[in-house]
Write an enzyme that holds these catalytic residues in place. Structure first.
Site, PDB file in Angstrom:
ATOM      1  N   TYR A   1       0.817  -1.365  -0.144  1.00  0.00           N
ATOM      2  CA  TYR A   1       0.026  -0.193   0.166  1.00  0.00           C
ATOM      3  C   TYR A   1       0.794   0.993  -0.048  1.00  0.00           C
ATOM      4  CZ  TYR A   1      -4.306  -2.750  -0.181  1.00  0.00           C
ATOM      5  OH  TYR A   1      -5.575  -3.337  -0.420  1.00  0.00           O
TER       6      TYR A   1
ATOM      7  N   ARG B   1       1.583   2.198  -3.432  1.00  0.00           N
ATOM      8  CA  ARG B   1       0.582   2.304  -4.345  1.00  0.00           C
ATOM      9  C   ARG B   1       0.783   4.034  -3.938  1.00  0.00           C
ATOM     10  NH1 ARG B   1      -2.447  -0.557  -7.759  1.00  0.00           N
ATOM     11  NH2 ARG B   1      -3.653   0.434  -7.209  1.00  0.00           N
TER      12      ARG B   1
ATOM     13  N   ASN C   1     -12.721   3.986  -7.587  1.00  0.00           N
ATOM     14  CA  ASN C   1     -10.928   3.777  -7.429  1.00  0.00           C
ATOM     15  C   ASN C   1     -10.557   4.218  -5.417  1.00  0.00           C
ATOM     16  OD1 ASN C   1     -10.462   3.019  -9.218  1.00  0.00           O
ATOM     17  ND2 ASN C   1     -10.314   5.214 -10.717  1.00  0.00           N
ATOM     18  N   VAL C   2      -9.340   4.816  -5.141  1.00  0.00           N
ATOM     19  CA  VAL C   2      -9.375   5.134  -4.200  1.00  0.00           C
ATOM     20  C   VAL C   2      -7.808   6.049  -3.899  1.00  0.00           C
ATOM     21  CG1 VAL C   2      -9.739   2.567  -2.539  1.00  0.00           C
ATOM     22  CG2 VAL C   2      -7.095   3.024  -4.204  1.00  0.00           C
ATOM     23  N   ASP C   3      -7.917   6.801  -5.299  1.00  0.00           N
ATOM     24  CA  ASP C   3      -6.076   7.227  -6.013  1.00  0.00           C
ATOM     25  C   ASP C   3      -6.942   8.985  -5.387  1.00  0.00           C
ATOM     26  OD1 ASP C   3      -8.046   8.093  -7.912  1.00  0.00           O
ATOM     27  OD2 ASP C   3      -7.272   6.784  -8.833  1.00  0.00           O
TER      28      ASP C   3
ATOM     29  N   HIS D   1     -14.576   2.337  -2.096  1.00  0.00           N
ATOM     30  CA  HIS D   1     -13.751   1.168  -1.217  1.00  0.00           C
ATOM     31  C   HIS D   1     -13.419   2.207  -1.027  1.00  0.00           C
ATOM     32  CE1 HIS D   1     -14.837  -1.703  -5.286  1.00  0.00           C
ATOM     33  NE2 HIS D   1     -15.609  -1.622  -4.032  1.00  0.00           N
TER      34      HIS D   1
ATOM     35  N   CYS E   1      -8.458   0.319  20.114  1.00  0.00           N
ATOM     36  CA  CYS E   1      -9.019   0.233  21.727  1.00  0.00           C
ATOM     37  C   CYS E   1      -9.871   1.590  21.670  1.00  0.00           C
ATOM     38  CB  CYS E   1      -7.870   0.896  23.013  1.00  0.00           C
ATOM     39  SG  CYS E   1      -6.632   1.873  22.572  1.00  0.00           S
TER      40      CYS E   1
ATOM     41  N   ASN F   1     -14.889   2.568 -22.450  1.00  0.00           N
ATOM     42  CA  ASN F   1     -14.005   1.869 -22.205  1.00  0.00           C
ATOM     43  C   ASN F   1     -12.758   0.930 -23.381  1.00  0.00           C
ATOM     44  OD1 ASN F   1     -12.953  -0.984 -20.994  1.00  0.00           O
ATOM     45  ND2 ASN F   1     -13.628  -1.028 -19.522  1.00  0.00           N
TER      46      ASN F   1
HETATM   47  P1  OAD Z   1     -10.210  -3.310 -13.906  1.00  0.00           P
HETATM   48  O1  OAD Z   1      -8.583  -3.658 -13.182  1.00  0.00           O
HETATM   49  O2  OAD Z   1     -10.992  -4.669 -13.237  1.00  0.00           O
HETATM   50  O3  OAD Z   1     -10.494  -3.089 -14.780  1.00  0.00           O
HETATM   51  C1  OAD Z   1      -9.682  -1.780 -15.665  1.00  0.00           C
HETATM   52  C2  OAD Z   1     -10.968  -1.596 -16.736  1.00  0.00           C
HETATM   53  O4  OAD Z   1     -10.592  -0.164 -17.204  1.00  0.00           O
HETATM   54  C3  OAD Z   1     -10.172  -2.391 -17.239  1.00  0.00           C
HETATM   55  O5  OAD Z   1     -12.256  -2.967 -18.242  1.00  0.00           O
HETATM   56  C4  OAD Z   1      -9.808  -1.347 -18.593  1.00  0.00           C
HETATM   57  O6  OAD Z   1     -10.224  -2.337 -20.299  1.00  0.00           O
HETATM   58  C5  OAD Z   1     -10.626  -0.307 -18.511  1.00  0.00           C
HETATM   59  N1  OAD Z   1      -9.576   0.706 -18.649  1.00  0.00           N
HETATM   60  C6  OAD Z   1      -7.960   0.804 -18.829  1.00  0.00           C
HETATM   61  N2  OAD Z   1      -7.375   1.618 -19.744  1.00  0.00           N
HETATM   62  C7  OAD Z   1      -8.570   2.647 -19.802  1.00  0.00           C
HETATM   63  C8  OAD Z   1      -8.587   3.931 -20.076  1.00  0.00           C
HETATM   64  N3  OAD Z   1      -7.883   4.606 -20.953  1.00  0.00           N
HETATM   65  N4  OAD Z   1      -9.941   4.824 -20.849  1.00  0.00           N
HETATM   66  C9  OAD Z   1     -11.216   3.739 -19.817  1.00  0.00           C
HETATM   67  N5  OAD Z   1     -10.749   2.999 -19.592  1.00  0.00           N
HETATM   68  C10 OAD Z   1      -9.810   2.171 -19.515  1.00  0.00           C
HETATM   69  O7  OAD Z   1     -10.448  -2.150 -12.148  1.00  0.00           O
HETATM   70  P2  OAD Z   1     -11.838  -1.569 -11.815  1.00  0.00           P
HETATM   71  O8  OAD Z   1     -13.419  -2.208 -12.573  1.00  0.00           O
HETATM   72  O9  OAD Z   1     -12.673  -0.409 -11.375  1.00  0.00           O
HETATM   73  O10 OAD Z   1     -11.460  -3.159  -5.840  1.00  0.00           O
HETATM   74  O11 OAD Z   1     -11.781  -3.072 -10.593  1.00  0.00           O
HETATM   75  C11 OAD Z   1     -12.971  -2.927  -9.866  1.00  0.00           C
HETATM   76  C12 OAD Z   1     -12.579  -3.066  -8.110  1.00  0.00           C
HETATM   77  O12 OAD Z   1     -11.679  -4.441  -8.382  1.00  0.00           O
HETATM   78  C13 OAD Z   1     -11.088  -2.223  -8.004  1.00  0.00           C
HETATM   79  O13 OAD Z   1     -11.890  -1.064  -6.727  1.00  0.00           O
HETATM   80  C14 OAD Z   1     -10.906  -2.525  -6.585  1.00  0.00           C
HETATM   81  C15 OAD Z   1     -10.824  -4.261  -7.466  1.00  0.00           C
HETATM   82  O14 OAD Z   1      -9.893  -5.476  -6.926  1.00  0.00           O
HETATM   83  C16 OAD Z   1     -11.156  -2.948  -4.085  1.00  0.00           C
HETATM   84  O15 OAD Z   1      -9.576  -3.092  -4.049  1.00  0.00           O
HETATM   85  C17 OAD Z   1     -11.893  -3.809  -3.245  1.00  0.00           C
END
Ligand code: OAD
Length: 251
Positions: free
Chosen positions: A73, A76, A107-109, A124, A136, A218
């Protein structure tokens, strides 16, 4: 459903945005990809390439190997701190100045906030907001041993990242607000998510069931394409400005 970035699809999507009175935006890691933040399901690089992020993002993993998960972490956090909002984050902040927009992110960023979006619903959690694990209630950080998570000087509890791990509930208020937005919006714009992780991935379906149009942005196929009226195949930083910026309208 169409899946193109041609002038016709863009024009149709622009029409939906222009006509919408209330827009819910759901973003995922892809919206930050052009800022240089790796998505979750991208192959990891360097030191971390042999780890599966889903295995690190679990409380069990943290209890077993706190130093390793804490280091992941921190890595990141440093990576994100060195990045900047990209045109997709900026376009979303600009849209909110013109329309009623509820921005829900997985996103957590913190990049949406740094781009000027206010009141972002973080489903998230946030990478920069640590909290105590089994504290505590009066926890106070003791001097940290480098390379290990800070501990409470009173009860020795560990700090943990303020993100939602697999198997954990979403923050209740964030989830409630996101569901309410899905039920009441007339357009749901889904940007940069694979649509694989629930309950977030269920929100566009809720919106559609309540009569909203759904647009997916996407560059790759996603699990939410079938929920969409229009799929725009392109990077968010290119597509979003063209959806509502007059200067970037399709020819
Ligand atoms: P993913 O890594 O699963 O998916 C990222 C998506 O972004 C994919 O569908 C890519 O095709 C797309 N992508 C890549 N570049 C892009 C761009 N320039 N413009 C638009 N889309 C693009 O990430 P999430 O779907 O966010 O959860 O993942 C969901 C959750 O899974 C996260 O929040 C996290 C993870 O495990 C937790 O940590 C609880």
């Amino acid at each position: 459903m169409t899946a193109e970035l041609d002038a016709q699809s863009l024009a149709a999507a622009r029409g939906l945005v222009a006509d919408a009175a209330s827009i819910m935006v759901l973003t995922g890691a892809g919206v930050s990809a052009e800022s240089g933040v790796p998505t979750f399901r991208d192959a990891m690089t360097g030191l971390w390439s042999r780890f599966d992020p889903e295995e690190l993002a679990q409380e069990d993993a943290y209890r077993r190997q706190p130093a390793l998960v804490w280091a992941w972490y921190l890595h990141r956090r440093e990576l994100v701190a060195a990045t900047h909002p990209n045109p997709a984050h900026l376009a979303l902040a600009a849209l909110a100045a013109r329309k009623k927009v509820t921005l829900v992110t997985q996103n957590v960023d913190g990049l949406h906030q740094r781009a000027g979006s206010h009141d972002v619903i973080e489903l998230h959690g946030n990478l920069f907001a640590d909290k105590w694990l089994d504290g505590c209630g009066r926890c106070d950080p003791a001097t940290a041993i480098p390379g290990t998570p800070p501990r409470c000087g009173l009860c020795n509890a560990m700090m943990r990242p303020g993100v939602v791990w697999f198997g954990e509930e979403l923050p209740r208020v964030a989830r409630y607000r996101a569901e309410h937005a899905a039920e009441t919006c007339d357009l749901c714009l889904v940007v940069g998510t694979s649509g694989l992780v629930y309950p977030a991935a269920g929100l566009p379906g809720v919106a559609r069931d309540h009569g909203a149009h759904v647009i997916v942005v996407n560059p790759q196929p996603s699990a939410l394409d079938q929920t969409a009226d229009i799929v725009l195949r392109g990077p968010a930083g290119v597509v979003l400005p063209r959806l509502w910026d007059e200067a970037a309208a399709p020819a």
